[in-house]
Design a protein around this motif. Structure first.
Motif, short mmCIF file in Angstrom:
data_model
loop_
_atom_site.label_atom_id
_atom_site.label_comp_id
_atom_site.label_asym_id
_atom_site.label_seq_id
_atom_site.Cartn_x
_atom_site.Cartn_y
_atom_site.Cartn_z
N LYS A 206 0.81 -1.22 0.00
CA LYS A 206 0.00 0.00 0.00
C LYS A 206 0.84 1.27 0.00
CE LYS A 206 -0.48 0.33 5.03
NZ LYS A 206 -1.42 0.43 6.15
N ASN A 207 0.21 2.34 -0.41
CA ASN A 207 0.80 3.68 -0.34
C ASN A 207 0.59 4.19 1.08
OD1 ASN A 207 1.44 6.39 -0.50
ND2 ASN A 207 0.27 6.78 -2.36
N ILE A 208 1.69 4.30 1.84
CA ILE A 208 1.60 4.68 3.26
C ILE A 208 1.10 6.11 3.43
CG2 ILE A 208 3.95 5.58 3.54
CD1 ILE A 208 2.13 3.23 6.00
N ASN A 209 1.23 6.94 2.39
CA ASN A 209 0.79 8.34 2.48
C ASN A 209 -0.74 8.46 2.54
OD1 ASN A 209 3.48 9.66 2.15
ND2 ASN A 209 3.41 8.53 0.23
N LYS A 210 -1.44 7.36 2.22
CA LYS A 210 -2.91 7.36 2.30
C LYS A 210 -3.40 6.86 3.65
CE LYS A 210 -3.56 6.63 -2.67
NZ LYS A 210 -4.08 5.71 -3.71
N SER A 211 -2.48 6.49 4.53
CA SER A 211 -2.87 5.98 5.85
C SER A 211 -3.41 7.10 6.74
CB SER A 211 -1.68 5.30 6.54
OG SER A 211 -0.67 6.25 6.81
N LYS A 212 -4.16 6.73 7.74
CA LYS A 212 -4.81 7.69 8.64
C LYS A 212 -3.78 8.54 9.39
CE LYS A 212 -8.43 7.79 12.18
NZ LYS A 212 -9.29 6.96 13.06
N GLU A 213 -2.69 7.91 9.84
CA GLU A 213 -1.69 8.62 10.65
C GLU A 213 -0.95 9.68 9.82
OE1 GLU A 213 0.84 9.58 13.91
OE2 GLU A 213 -1.20 8.79 13.68
N LEU A 272 10.11 5.86 5.69
CA LEU A 272 11.32 5.04 5.62
C LEU A 272 11.08 3.65 6.21
CD1 LEU A 272 14.33 4.94 4.87
CD2 LEU A 272 14.84 5.79 7.17
N ASN A 273 10.36 3.59 7.32
CA ASN A 273 10.03 2.31 7.94
C ASN A 273 9.20 1.44 6.99
OD1 ASN A 273 9.70 0.46 10.30
ND2 ASN A 273 7.56 1.05 10.08
N HIS A 274 8.25 2.05 6.28
CA HIS A 274 7.41 1.31 5.33
C HIS A 274 8.24 0.77 4.16
CE1 HIS A 274 3.82 0.05 3.27
NE2 HIS A 274 4.07 0.84 2.24
N ILE A 275 9.19 1.58 3.69
CA ILE A 275 10.08 1.13 2.61
C ILE A 275 10.92 -0.06 3.06
CG2 ILE A 275 12.12 1.79 1.24
CD1 ILE A 275 10.86 4.62 1.02
N HIS A 276 11.45 0.01 4.29
CA HIS A 276 12.26 -1.10 4.81
C HIS A 276 11.43 -2.38 4.97
CE1 HIS A 276 16.26 0.43 5.50
NE2 HIS A 276 15.78 1.55 6.02
N GLN A 277 10.21 -2.24 5.45
CA GLN A 277 9.33 -3.42 5.60
C GLN A 277 9.01 -4.04 4.24
OE1 GLN A 277 5.96 -1.90 7.83
NE2 GLN A 277 6.87 -2.45 9.77
N THR A 278 8.74 -3.18 3.24
CA THR A 278 8.42 -3.68 1.89
C THR A 278 9.61 -4.38 1.26
OG1 THR A 278 6.88 -1.82 1.63
CG2 THR A 278 7.55 -2.97 -0.37
N THR A 279 10.78 -3.75 1.31
CA THR A 279 11.97 -4.35 0.71
C THR A 279 12.38 -5.64 1.42
OG1 THR A 279 13.29 -2.78 2.03
CG2 THR A 279 12.91 -2.22 -0.28
N ASN A 280 12.21 -5.68 2.75
CA ASN A 280 12.52 -6.90 3.50
C ASN A 280 11.63 -8.06 3.05
OD1 ASN A 280 14.62 -6.00 5.08
ND2 ASN A 280 13.33 -5.39 6.78
N THR A 281 10.34 -7.76 2.86
CA THR A 281 9.39 -8.81 2.42
C THR A 281 9.78 -9.34 1.04
OG1 THR A 281 7.64 -7.64 3.63
CG2 THR A 281 6.94 -9.32 2.06
N ILE A 282 10.21 -8.45 0.13
CA ILE A 282 10.61 -8.87 -1.22
C ILE A 282 11.85 -9.75 -1.16
CG2 ILE A 282 11.44 -8.06 -3.47
CD1 ILE A 282 9.71 -5.49 -2.95
N LYS A 317 14.89 6.45 -3.06
CA LYS A 317 15.29 5.80 -1.81
C LYS A 317 14.89 4.33 -1.82
CE LYS A 317 15.21 8.40 1.84
NZ LYS A 317 14.74 9.20 3.00
N PHE A 318 13.70 4.02 -2.33
CA PHE A 318 13.24 2.63 -2.41
C PHE A 318 14.19 1.79 -3.26
CE2 PHE A 318 10.97 -0.93 -4.14
CZ PHE A 318 10.10 -1.33 -3.15
N ILE A 319 14.57 2.31 -4.43
CA ILE A 319 15.46 1.59 -5.35
C ILE A 319 16.82 1.36 -4.71
CG2 ILE A 319 16.65 1.72 -7.59
CD1 ILE A 319 14.15 3.35 -8.57
#
Length: 390
Positions: A206-213, A272-282, A317-319
């Motif tokens: 997901k796009n974390i920028n659309k999250s409630k927080e 940054l945390n969301h990017i790390h979680q996504t890349t770790n899963t991949i 940063k993601f790449i």
């Protein structure tokens, strides 16, 4: 094997003042060196080596007018000049733009510490001319006198992120046993609606920028920015202010700007945390290779309608993060050609749909024998996974 370590520091008020002074001197040295090199080139039409520049700075440091430079470790300004030399190397190798001056409040607050002058004992670390500083180590740093015990660490930096102080460094450790990789090739397609669509994972990230927080924090940021803008307007409309004079910030403006910095930091940490979680899963799917598009992020940013959404996704940063994680795990990282038609090509029959538009979110193949109907981004990720495969 080199392992990156980040340790949080808990300095006292006096120690924190010395840390800010060290970071300020590092910034001053960098700016002085850049100004000196610019002036030297204008006068002599040739460049000066960084080694010679460091000698000139030593002469400046011994001058009575700049006696305050001796209040911190001599290695801090010398390393800042080395960093300037690296910036020029990148510029001449066409890896980055010409070095710019570091502006107070805009640049990173950090300074170098000589790697053999650390002493670590009982959750405390000794920093040169600062003293023993408490830290949250959890046994990651080797205990002892790093000079006597010949403990090697690489590129140690003390940094301030707007709220906390950290020590970041690299440590040489023994190679860990790595798991065997599968024979799967994975394609990753980045987007705005979703952050990443992966060929071997059904659910998009997901796009974390659309999250409630994040939405709540963005609203808070807007509110604070409006408040500080009004205070600046009131300050400019005052009878004592003359056009061209430097504004003297009030305490309320300073407080609001500090709050704005902390909100920016919080939003940046979430992304940054969301990017790390996504890349770790991949990476944890253990593919033999990962394929991504070689995105022209600067070109994408020229689109005024999408530039803000693209900037918030942090594609570059993601790449970079995914690339170094693939390298660490022995996974081949491939950047597909910029002109590879990943979205227009049918992942089933290979037919290229030339009339595909940005608003078309579902890919429908025109080939009568195929008639594939699939999500546009999923189709692109599958095409990337099959990129240049025999």
């Amino acid at each position: 094997m080199i392992k990156a370590i980040k340790v949080r520091l808990y300095p006292t008020r006096c120690q924190e003042e010395l840390m800010f002074k060290s970071a300020g001197i590092a910034r001053f040295s960098y700016n002085w060196g850049l100004a000196f090199l610019n002036k030297y080139y204008e006068e002599n039409n040739k460049s000066l080596s960084i080694g010679e520049l460091r000698k000139r700075f030593t002469e400046l440091r011994n001058d009575e007018e700049y006696i305050w430079l001796k209040e911190v470790s001599s290695e801090i300004p010398q390393q800042a000049l080395k960093d300037l030399g690296e910036s020029f190397k990148k510029f001449f190798n066409k890896q980055s733009s010409y070095p710019k001056f570091k502006k107070k409040g805009k640049c990173e607050i950090s300074f170098f510490h000589l790697n053999n002058k650390f002493v670590v004992e009982n959750n405390k670390i000794k920093l040169e001319k600062i003293g023993y500083v408490k830290m949250k180590d959890e046994g990651r740093l080797p205990v002892g006198n790093y000079k006597k015990d010949k403990i090697k660490v690489l590129n140690p930096r003390v940094k301030f992120n707007g709220k906390f102080w950290y020590l970041s460094l690299a440590l040489e450790v023994e190679d860990e046993t790595k798991e065997e990789l599968t024979d799967i090739s994975v394609g990753v397609d980045l987007g705005i609606k979703d952050l990443a669509i992966v060929s071997n994972i059904d659910k998009p990230f997901k796009n974390i920028n659309k999250s409630k927080e994040v939405k709540r924090l963005n609203k808070k940021l807007k509110r604070l920015q409006r408040q500080v803008s009004r205070k600046y307007d009131m300050l400019k409309s005052g009878t004592t202010f003359k056009k061209g004079e430097k504004l003297i910030k009030t305490q309320n403006i300073i407080k609001l700007e500090k709050q704005i910095k902390l909100v920016h930091k919080r939003i940046g940490d979430i992304r940054l945390n969301h990017i790390h979680q996504t890349t770790n899963t991949i990476v944890k799917t253990k593919p033999c290779r990962v394929v991504m598009e070689d995105l022209n992020v600067k070109g994408l940013m020229r689109n005024k309608h999408l530039s803000k959404a693209i900037a918030e996704q942090c594609f570059s940063k993601f790449i970079n993060i995914l690339e170094y994680k693939c390298k660490y795990n022995g996974i081949e990282f491939v950047k597909a050609d910029k002109f590879f038609p990943s979205s227009k090509k049918c992942s089933c029959c290979g037919t290229i749909k030339k009339d595909l538009k940005l608003k078309d979110r579902t890919y429908v193949c025109h080939n009568e024998e195929c008639n594939l109907i699939i999500d546009r981004d999923k189709n692109a990720s599958i095409n990337l996974a099959n990129y240049k495969l025999a």
